[in-house]
Design a protein around this motif. Structure first.
Motif, PDB file in Angstrom:
ATOM      1  N   ALA A 263      10.940   7.329  50.045  1.00 40.23           N
ATOM      2  CA  ALA A 263      10.924   7.845  48.271  1.00 40.23           C
ATOM      3  C   ALA A 263      10.054   7.809  47.916  1.00 40.23           C
ATOM      4  O   ALA A 263       8.771   8.036  47.540  1.00 40.23           O
ATOM      5  N   PRO A 264       9.607   9.589  47.026  1.00 43.67           N
ATOM      6  CA  PRO A 264      10.855  10.404  47.322  1.00 43.67           C
ATOM      7  C   PRO A 264      11.387  11.043  48.843  1.00 43.67           C
ATOM      8  O   PRO A 264      10.282  11.892  49.485  1.00 43.67           O
ATOM      9  N   PHE A 265      12.385  11.578  48.510  1.00 42.07           N
ATOM     10  CA  PHE A 265      13.252  12.190  50.078  1.00 42.07           C
ATOM     11  C   PHE A 265      14.324  12.820  50.077  1.00 42.07           C
ATOM     12  O   PHE A 265      14.553  12.145  49.476  1.00 42.07           O
ATOM     13  N   ASN A 266      14.076  13.558  50.773  1.00 40.63           N
ATOM     14  CA  ASN A 266      15.867  14.879  50.972  1.00 40.63           C
ATOM     15  C   ASN A 266      16.123  14.537  51.544  1.00 40.63           C
ATOM     16  O   ASN A 266      15.335  15.051  52.869  1.00 40.63           O
ATOM     17  N   THR A 267      17.712  14.557  52.313  1.00 47.78           N
ATOM     18  CA  THR A 267      18.051  14.612  53.643  1.00 47.78           C
ATOM     19  C   THR A 267      18.425  15.967  53.648  1.00 47.78           C
ATOM     20  O   THR A 267      17.852  16.828  53.118  1.00 47.78           O
ATOM     21  N   PRO A 268      18.435  16.762  55.451  1.00 49.62           N
ATOM     22  CA  PRO A 268      19.039  17.641  55.045  1.00 49.62           C
ATOM     23  C   PRO A 268      20.361  17.578  54.331  1.00 49.62           C
ATOM     24  O   PRO A 268      20.655  17.743  53.964  1.00 49.62           O
ATOM     25  N   TRP A 269      20.319  19.528  54.559  1.00 46.62           N
ATOM     26  CA  TRP A 269      22.151  19.667  53.834  1.00 46.62           C
ATOM     27  C   TRP A 269      23.070  19.768  54.835  1.00 46.62           C
ATOM     28  O   TRP A 269      23.210  19.556  56.405  1.00 46.62           O
ATOM     29  N   ARG A 270      24.215  19.222  54.114  1.00 53.04           N
ATOM     30  CA  ARG A 270      25.307  19.454  55.655  1.00 53.04           C
ATOM     31  C   ARG A 270      26.338  20.160  54.954  1.00 53.04           C
ATOM     32  O   ARG A 270      26.520  20.343  53.611  1.00 53.04           O
ATOM     33  N   THR A 271      26.687  20.924  55.693  1.00 58.46           N
ATOM     34  CA  THR A 271      26.888  22.394  55.237  1.00 58.46           C
ATOM     35  C   THR A 271      29.109  22.668  55.649  1.00 58.46           C
ATOM     36  O   THR A 271      28.904  22.192  56.873  1.00 58.46           O
ATOM     37  N   ILE A 272      30.000  23.261  55.215  1.00 59.45           N
ATOM     38  CA  ILE A 272      30.882  23.065  55.771  1.00 59.45           C
ATOM     39  C   ILE A 272      31.166  24.733  55.043  1.00 59.45           C
ATOM     40  O   ILE A 272      31.071  24.783  53.896  1.00 59.45           O
ATOM     41  N   LEU A 273      31.629  25.849  55.861  1.00 56.71           N
ATOM     42  CA  LEU A 273      32.262  26.823  55.463  1.00 56.71           C
ATOM     43  C   LEU A 273      33.624  27.227  55.776  1.00 56.71           C
ATOM     44  O   LEU A 273      34.332  26.141  56.881  1.00 56.71           O
ATOM     45  N   ALA A 274      34.222  27.641  55.065  1.00 56.86           N
ATOM     46  CA  ALA A 274      35.948  28.246  54.995  1.00 56.86           C
ATOM     47  C   ALA A 274      36.351  29.755  54.780  1.00 56.86           C
ATOM     48  O   ALA A 274      35.017  30.245  53.888  1.00 56.86           O
ATOM     49  N   ALA A 275      37.031  29.791  55.649  1.00 58.55           N
ATOM     50  CA  ALA A 275      37.432  31.727  55.046  1.00 58.55           C
ATOM     51  C   ALA A 275      38.494  31.539  55.904  1.00 58.55           C
ATOM     52  O   ALA A 275      39.150  30.231  57.013  1.00 58.55           O
ATOM     53  N   ASP A 276      39.904  32.594  55.164  1.00 55.68           N
ATOM     54  CA  ASP A 276      40.836  32.771  56.372  1.00 55.68           C
ATOM     55  C   ASP A 276      40.955  33.909  56.929  1.00 55.68           C
ATOM     56  O   ASP A 276      41.603  34.635  57.750  1.00 55.68           O
ATOM     57  N   ASN A 277      38.862  34.430  57.016  1.00 55.73           N
ATOM     58  CA  ASN A 277      39.397  35.216  58.432  1.00 55.73           C
ATOM     59  C   ASN A 277      38.357  34.811  58.907  1.00 55.73           C
ATOM     60  O   ASN A 277      37.053  34.052  58.746  1.00 55.73           O
ATOM     61  N   ALA A 278      37.472  35.431  60.765  1.00 58.78           N
ATOM     62  CA  ALA A 278      37.151  34.785  61.312  1.00 58.78           C
ATOM     63  C   ALA A 278      35.834  35.789  60.955  1.00 58.78           C
ATOM     64  O   ALA A 278      34.545  35.514  61.198  1.00 58.78           O
ATOM     65  N   LYS A 279      35.756  36.038  60.902  1.00 62.79           N
ATOM     66  CA  LYS A 279      34.320  37.515  60.320  1.00 62.79           C
ATOM     67  C   LYS A 279      33.865  37.097  58.693  1.00 62.79           C
ATOM     68  O   LYS A 279      32.152  37.054  59.301  1.00 62.79           O
ATOM     69  N   SER A 280      34.888  36.225  58.053  1.00 67.22           N
ATOM     70  CA  SER A 280      33.557  35.868  57.273  1.00 67.22           C
ATOM     71  C   SER A 280      32.503  34.519  57.457  1.00 67.22           C
ATOM     72  O   SER A 280      31.908  34.360  56.861  1.00 67.22           O
ATOM     73  N   ILE A 281      33.060  33.768  58.003  1.00 73.42           N
ATOM     74  CA  ILE A 281      32.050  33.296  58.839  1.00 73.42           C
ATOM     75  C   ILE A 281      30.842  33.144  59.756  1.00 73.42           C
ATOM     76  O   ILE A 281      30.073  33.127  59.144  1.00 73.42           O
ATOM     77  N   LEU A 282      30.925  34.629  59.978  1.00 72.50           N
ATOM     78  CA  LEU A 282      28.937  34.925  60.559  1.00 72.50           C
ATOM     79  C   LEU A 282      28.942  35.674  60.044  1.00 72.50           C
ATOM     80  O   LEU A 282      27.653  35.666  59.975  1.00 72.50           O
ATOM     81  N   GLU A 283      29.428  36.095  58.489  1.00 73.31           N
ATOM     82  CA  GLU A 283      29.048  37.139  57.673  1.00 73.31           C
ATOM     83  C   GLU A 283      28.489  35.695  56.674  1.00 73.31           C
ATOM     84  O   GLU A 283      27.314  36.436  55.754  1.00 73.31           O
ATOM     85  N   SER A 284      28.181  35.365  56.826  1.00 74.12           N
ATOM     86  CA  SER A 284      27.116  33.864  56.099  1.00 74.12           C
ATOM     87  C   SER A 284      25.984  33.170  56.360  1.00 74.12           C
ATOM     88  O   SER A 284      25.679  33.422  57.217  1.00 74.12           O
ATOM     89  N   LYS A 285      25.767  33.584  54.908  1.00 69.98           N
ATOM     90  CA  LYS A 285      23.843  33.610  54.951  1.00 69.98           C
ATOM     91  C   LYS A 285      23.829  32.082  54.591  1.00 69.98           C
ATOM     92  O   LYS A 285      22.648  31.447  53.420  1.00 69.98           O
ATOM     93  N   MET A 286      24.436  31.458  53.918  1.00 70.17           N
ATOM     94  CA  MET A 286      24.401  30.365  53.310  1.00 70.17           C
ATOM     95  C   MET A 286      23.478  29.339  53.637  1.00 70.17           C
ATOM     96  O   MET A 286      22.722  28.470  53.177  1.00 70.17           O
ATOM     97  N   ILE A 287      23.583  28.883  55.343  1.00 72.71           N
ATOM     98  CA  ILE A 287      22.576  27.958  56.236  1.00 72.71           C
ATOM     99  C   ILE A 287      20.753  28.694  55.680  1.00 72.71           C
ATOM    100  O   ILE A 287      20.717  27.708  55.548  1.00 72.71           O
ATOM    101  N   LEU A 288      21.316  29.687  56.313  1.00 68.76           N
ATOM    102  CA  LEU A 288      19.611  29.815  55.260  1.00 68.76           C
ATOM    103  C   LEU A 288      18.874  30.292  54.558  1.00 68.76           C
ATOM    104  O   LEU A 288      18.081  29.537  53.474  1.00 68.76           O
TER     105      LEU A 288
END
Length: 703
Positions: A263-288
């Protein structure tokens, strides 16, 4: 009643969550909403919603330290903080010129009630498309050096979702994808059948890798992964097949521990994407967006490249990596006896250089150029390669001079045979050699069991190793393409010289195994590519009869689909993987590989459904030219492409490389048609894609 019983069994805390009166904290963006609370035992609990629908039911968070399992309860909230961020940033290279980074952050400061009153912060960032969260351990007297035994993160799902998954293997990501309900996950069954993968370690029968792509019965798409994985092992997911709860499963080290932290230390981010269409998953830049900005200040030397290479002929048995057949049989003067099959010889390499120069290809990769290949595989030997000594038939200086005279860059290959210790000792020497001869990029490899012995490809030690290589390469102004690493988590933002990785089942499996299923390339963008570019090595033109040791083997795509992969499977280091003679026999089709860009201003997801089909359009950087790739699985389909993303009032010429009417991946894979006609932003294209087929389109603005 049944639902309540399941809830009680799955959480063992559900009744407490509902009964207690702890304050709930919320954060949200657009349709995504986060709720956080402490339950009656002081356990951190979060839940996630999309458009009012539950995505993640109340799920617990926490850590289990070695010799201390209590770092997940008896917490009190000592402070909270919220902030809004709305900014733009420009990647050095990538799929778009500019990226929006907009989120609401909720930081919850926790303190354990019992001595030594340890502190832990939970940081949640809610984006328009999903959630990222991580653990932070502030500097504190009660926690300094500590060892993680387990991470207790849960993702409690709402049902038996359709999943696209591979086993939670500690050492490889190179499995074919299985599509099944979560209740049908059996990693051991898949592992047992995957005999084409050399090193397989799957201790948990019900563990799967991330990125995990899910689809609910009511049409919601969910993707679970991680971002900014630094100094921490890869997170796999244990599947509870009865109640559909996922829990973090970290890859251990040789002693069974997960992470050694200070410490001090932080873990990697755990990520959850959600959408009502598959295209929006691929369009996401949240992980970046969850990764830190570039640590490299001068990035002028980082340039996306297209390349050919002495590689596919080894994969298909035409040539070999090794110079000799037997390292123990020497000539009278003590030298290796050449087999006559060595592919990385001066004359052959010059043939590839000539082809690259003639066709405007930036670089040439040569595998098997250096000594050691005779005894490299499967021996768990530490000192195999020295990364600087060429075989007698490889003229390092002469090839370098010849490539320079032709305007072609040479790309280095450093196979470590899994011996990361040996490679680290020689990194400076290897990279100095590259600087001496003007090599701008290196492809590294980690085939085999890892040394230090007992460590795994996806454990903390190796995660740190891959980062050290990227850092050292940056110091020498060298770009990196890593094969056989852990799967990416967006670190190419922080290290933009870390151009690509393999970390999945690539095109080479069509050479030495039964190959990749026709749906494989439709799944990869929703799984492996969520974390970063993939060196898939597309562009195979001879699709049957290419393997000398397996004459009936074939690639499970059409030729037009191989072209489309240059658009659908993104990489800034993009290989034209087939032999020059196979391209020369079909130069009209090779024109698309010559023309297609590798760096982009914009990307549009036109049609998408994981496991079925995908159509992507990309705008070449600094131009008005667009390139489109459309692919399908084993089912033929008609793709509809509205060109409304084109600039209004501008005229374009479309060149369409499509499956011939009688094409199919199985019976007639190399049949294609090339058509050319004018288009505008009002045009709509309808393209017939064959079984296992595709289409590639260049759309060039007319001056």
């Amino acid at each position: 009643m049944k639902k309540l019983i399941i809830c009680f069994l799955s959480f063992a805390i559900c009744g407490q969550i509902l009964a207690q009166e702890t304050k709930t904290f919320e954060a949200g963006q657009d349709k995504i909403k986060l709720k956080f609370m402490l339950n009656a035992e002081g356990r951190p609990i979060y839940s996630l919603y999309f458009a009012g629908k539950t995505i993640i039911e109340p799920s617990s968070l926490g850590m289990e330290l070695v010799n201390d399992s209590s770092f997940n309860r008896q917490f009190e909230i000592i402070g909270t903080e919220k902030k809004l961020v709305d900014e733009q940033w420009n990647p050095i290279w990538g799929e778009v010129r500019s990226i929006k980074n907009k989120y609401e952050q909720l930081t919850v400061q926790l303190k354990q009630k019992n001595v030594p009153n340890r502190l832990m912060n939970l940081v949640f960032r809610v984006f328009e498309e999903g959630l990222g969260f991580r653990y932070e351990f502030p500097k504190q007297p009660g926690l300094k050096y500590f060892i993680v035994g387990n991470e207790l993160t849960q993702f409690n799902l709402t049902g038996d979702h359709k999943a696209f998954w591979i086993p939670g293997d500690y050492d490889t990501n190179e499995y074919s994808y299985t599509t099944s309900a979560l209740s049908r996950v059996d990693a051991w069954e898949v592992q047992k059948k995957a005999t084409d993968i050399a090193v397989r370690v799957v201790p948990d029968q019900y563990a799967v890798q991330t990125p995990l792509m899910l689809k609910t019965a009511n049409g919601l798409y969910i993707n679970i992964h991680e971002a900014a994985q630094i100094n921490y092992p890869a997170m796999q997911l244990h599947v509870n097949r009865q109640n559909f709860s996922l829990s973090a499963h970290l890859v251990p080290d040789a002693l069974g521990n997960k992470a050694y932290l200070h410490a001090p230390f932080n873990t990697p981010w755990r990520t959850i994407l959600a959408a009502d269409n598959a295209k929006s998953i691929l369009e996401s830049k949240m992980i970046l967006n969850l990764n830190e900005p570039s640590v490299i200040t001068n990035t002028d030397w980082i340039k996306p490249m297209k390349y050919v290479g002495v590689w596919w002929e080894m994969q298909t048995g035409k040539a070999s990596w090794s110079y000799a057949d037997d390292p123990d049989q020497l000539s009278a003067d003590g030298n290796l006896i050449p087999s006559g099959k060595h592919g990385a010889n001066t004359q052959n390499v010059k043939r590839y250089i000539d082809f690259a120069a003639k066709n405007g290809i930036d670089g040439v990769l040569v595998e098997g150029w250096n000594t050691g290949w005779e005894d490299w595989f499967g021996n768990w030997k530490e000192e195999v390669f020295d990364f600087v000594t060429p075989y007698p038939d490889f003229d390092l200086q002469g090839i370098s001079d010849y490539a320079k005279s032709k305007g072609v860059k040479m790309i280095m290959h450093n196979e470590t045979s899994g011996s990361a210790t040996n490679y680290e000792r020689q990194l400076d020497t290897a990279f100095k050699l590259m600087n001496t001869y003007g090599y701008p990029a290196v492809k590294t490899g980690y085939v085999g069991k890892i040394i230090p012995r007992g460590e795994h490809h996806d454990g903390q030690w190796m995660v740190n190793h891959y980062e050290r290589v990227a850092q050292k390469a940056a110091a020498h102004k060298i770009m990196v393409d890593v094969h056989e690493p852990n799967r990416p988590t967006g670190l190419h933002r922080t290290y933009p010289n870390w151009m690509a990785s393999e970390a999945a089942r690539g095109n080479e499996y069509n050479a030495f195994s039964d190959g990749n299923h026709p749906d494989h390339e439709t799944i990869l963008p929703f799984t492996r590519l969520m974390g970063g570019p993939m060196d898939y090595t597309p562009g195979i033109f001879k699709l049957k009869g290419y393997a000398s040791y397996a004459p009936n083997r074939q690639v499970h795509t059409t030729l037009a689909k191989q072209l489309a992969l240059y658009v659908t499977l993104y990489s800034p280091l993009q290989m034209a993987a087939d032999l020059p003679e196979n391209y020369e026999a079909k130069m009209d089709a090779f024109q698309f590989i010559k023309d297609v860009a590798i760096d982009w201003d914009d990307t549009k997801i036109i049609e998408a459904e994981p496991g079925d089909y995908l159509t992507i359009a990309r705008k070449a950087k600094g131009t008005e030219n667009w390139f489109i790739g459309a692919i399908t699985d084993e089912q033929a389909r008609v793709g509809t492409i509205a060109l409304n993303f084109l600039k209004k009032g501008t005229k374009y010429m479309a060149k369409v490389y499509r499956d011939a009417d009688d094409a199919s991946w199985k019976n007639n894979p190399e049949a294609y048609k090339i058509e050319q006609y004018p288009v505008t932003s009002a045009s709509v294209l309808k393209l017939k894609l064959a079984e296992g087929g595709g289409a590639a389109i260049s759309i060039i603005a007319v001056q």
